[in-house]
Scaffold this motif. Structure first.
Motif, short mmCIF file in Angstrom:
data_model
loop_
_atom_site.label_atom_id
_atom_site.label_comp_id
_atom_site.label_asym_id
_atom_site.label_seq_id
_atom_site.Cartn_x
_atom_site.Cartn_y
_atom_site.Cartn_z
N ASP A 3 0.86 -1.18 0.00
CA ASP A 3 0.00 0.00 0.00
C ASP A 3 0.89 1.23 0.00
O ASP A 3 1.34 1.69 1.04
CB ASP A 3 -0.90 -0.04 1.24
CG ASP A 3 -1.92 1.08 1.25
OD1 ASP A 3 -1.78 1.98 0.40
OD2 ASP A 3 -2.82 1.04 2.09
N THR A 37 -10.15 -5.82 -8.68
CA THR A 37 -8.78 -5.95 -9.18
C THR A 37 -8.38 -4.75 -10.03
O THR A 37 -7.26 -4.23 -9.91
CB THR A 37 -8.64 -7.24 -9.99
OG1 THR A 37 -8.93 -8.37 -9.15
CG2 THR A 37 -7.22 -7.39 -10.54
N SER A 40 -7.86 -1.86 -7.73
CA SER A 40 -6.64 -2.10 -6.96
C SER A 40 -5.40 -1.77 -7.77
O SER A 40 -4.46 -1.13 -7.30
CB SER A 40 -6.62 -3.55 -6.49
OG SER A 40 -5.41 -3.86 -5.84
N ASP A 41 -5.39 -2.20 -9.04
CA ASP A 41 -4.25 -1.93 -9.91
C ASP A 41 -4.08 -0.44 -10.17
O ASP A 41 -2.96 0.08 -10.18
CB ASP A 41 -4.42 -2.67 -11.24
CG ASP A 41 -4.27 -4.18 -11.08
OD1 ASP A 41 -3.75 -4.61 -10.03
OD2 ASP A 41 -4.67 -4.92 -12.00
N LEU A 45 -3.33 -0.16 -4.44
CA LEU A 45 -3.77 -0.49 -3.09
C LEU A 45 -4.10 -1.97 -3.02
O LEU A 45 -4.50 -2.57 -4.01
CB LEU A 45 -5.03 0.31 -2.71
CG LEU A 45 -4.87 1.78 -2.38
CD1 LEU A 45 -6.24 2.43 -2.22
CD2 LEU A 45 -4.05 1.95 -1.10
N PRO A 46 -3.95 -2.60 -1.86
CA PRO A 46 -4.36 -4.00 -1.72
C PRO A 46 -5.85 -4.15 -2.01
O PRO A 46 -6.66 -3.25 -1.71
CB PRO A 46 -4.05 -4.32 -0.25
CG PRO A 46 -3.08 -3.28 0.18
CD PRO A 46 -3.39 -2.05 -0.60
N ALA A 47 -6.21 -5.29 -2.56
CA ALA A 47 -7.61 -5.55 -2.87
C ALA A 47 -8.47 -5.48 -1.61
O ALA A 47 -9.62 -5.03 -1.65
CB ALA A 47 -7.76 -6.91 -3.53
N THR A 49 -8.09 -3.51 0.95
CA THR A 49 -8.35 -2.10 1.26
C THR A 49 -9.40 -1.53 0.33
O THR A 49 -10.32 -0.82 0.76
CB THR A 49 -7.04 -1.28 1.14
OG1 THR A 49 -6.08 -1.80 2.04
CG2 THR A 49 -7.29 0.19 1.43
N VAL A 50 -9.30 -1.85 -0.95
CA VAL A 50 -10.29 -1.39 -1.93
C VAL A 50 -11.67 -1.92 -1.57
O VAL A 50 -12.67 -1.18 -1.61
CB VAL A 50 -9.89 -1.82 -3.35
CG1 VAL A 50 -11.01 -1.53 -4.34
CG2 VAL A 50 -8.61 -1.11 -3.77
N HIS A 51 -11.74 -3.19 -1.22
CA HIS A 51 -13.02 -3.79 -0.88
C HIS A 51 -13.63 -3.09 0.34
O HIS A 51 -14.84 -2.82 0.38
CB HIS A 51 -12.84 -5.29 -0.60
CG HIS A 51 -14.13 -6.01 -0.39
ND1 HIS A 51 -14.67 -6.22 0.87
CD2 HIS A 51 -14.99 -6.57 -1.26
CE1 HIS A 51 -15.79 -6.87 0.76
NE2 HIS A 51 -16.02 -7.10 -0.53
#
Length: 271
Positions: A3, A37, A40-41, A45-47, A49-51
């Motif tokens: 991150d 995904t 995130s890309d 950011l980590p998936a 964190t996005v979720h």
């Protein structure tokens, strides 16, 4: 994935706000729905964190999620807020010709309302009035319960069972006269009849002395995004008009649904 966004602010409110703004920018610029995904890309950011950020925004209606495709897009509440700030949104712009076609066909007021899943409401995004001296204020951007009026029930009837049950459980009283919500079994029977007809009909439920007709508007994946509705003074309405008015309304709601990417049968199957 490390991150690396907002270094030095991890865990702070500033860092969260910055990430949310960047996430919303990705959604706005994507030109359609995107996956975790992809977000995130873009944000690095980590998936996970996005979720987490997406779930926070979904709860407020800012983001919407299509479970079938596992994609995310701009939510109805964000469209409503954007429309308050700017003169029109893409959804409002797309809907307006279909609203106009309904008014041209019957010279009665037509509204396009959007579904606000987080609050179990609909909000008036676009409206065109009739040329009659007797007509109603259209209440652009006003939000109200799914339980009342053709604007609400034409959406409620076609939602997934869990969303429908959650809205019914609120028991919101009538905005017209404060009467209690119908018993759940009575309301479910009315919604089943609405699905069978393909449109909702209401008498004085939201506005005293008004008759409402509403037809659902769907988008990609069969998601209900709102409805097209007519609002007519009861003194100008005759029951014999309902079939022709409903036909006009459902035709335009179906065409608007196609314009928003819906590819299934219209009206949607009663289920």
């Amino acid at each position: 994935m490390p991150d690396t966004t907002d270094a030095g602010t991890t865990g702070s409110s500033t860092g969260t706000v910055t990430r949310v703004v960047r996430l919303l920018r990705v959604l706005a610029e994507a030109g359609g729905e995107v996956t975790v995904t992809q977000i995130s890309d873009r944000l690095r950011l980590p998936a996970s964190t996005v979720h987490r950020l997406l779930q926070l925004l979904i709860a407020e209606g800012i983001v919407q999620h299509d479970p079938a495709s596992r994609r995310y897009g701009v939510g109805g509440e964000l469209v409503r807020i954007s429309s308050l700030i700017a003169t029109g949104s893409s959804l409002k712009t797309i809907a307006r010709p279909f609203v106009q076609a309904v008014v041209d066909g019957c010279n009665e007021a037509c509204l396009f309302v959007v579904h606000l899943p987080a609050t179990h409401q609909v909000s008036v995004l676009e409206g065109i009035n009739s040329s009659h001296p007797l007509r109603y204020e259209l209440g652009i951007y006003a939000a109200h319960s799914l339980l009342w009026g053709a604007t609400g029930r034409s959406v409620l009837a076609f939602l997934p069972d869990a969303e429908r049950d959650a809205a019914i459980a609120l028991g919101t009283p009538s905005p017209a006269d404060g009467r209690p919500a119908p018993a759940p079994e009575t309301l479910r029977a009315d919604l089943q009849a609405t699905r069978a007809r393909g449109h909702a009909v209401s008498w004085g439920e939201k506005i005293p002395g008004a008759v409402g007709l509403g037809a659902p508007v769907l988008a990609t994946g069969g998601r209900v995004v709102g409805s097209l509705c007519l609002t007519i003074p009861q003194m100008r309405f005759e029951a014999a008009q309902e079939p022709s008015l409903a036909s006009l309304l459902t035709e335009q709601a179906g065409l608007l649904s196609r314009a928003l990417g819906y590819k299934g049968p219209y009206p949607p199957p009663a289920g």
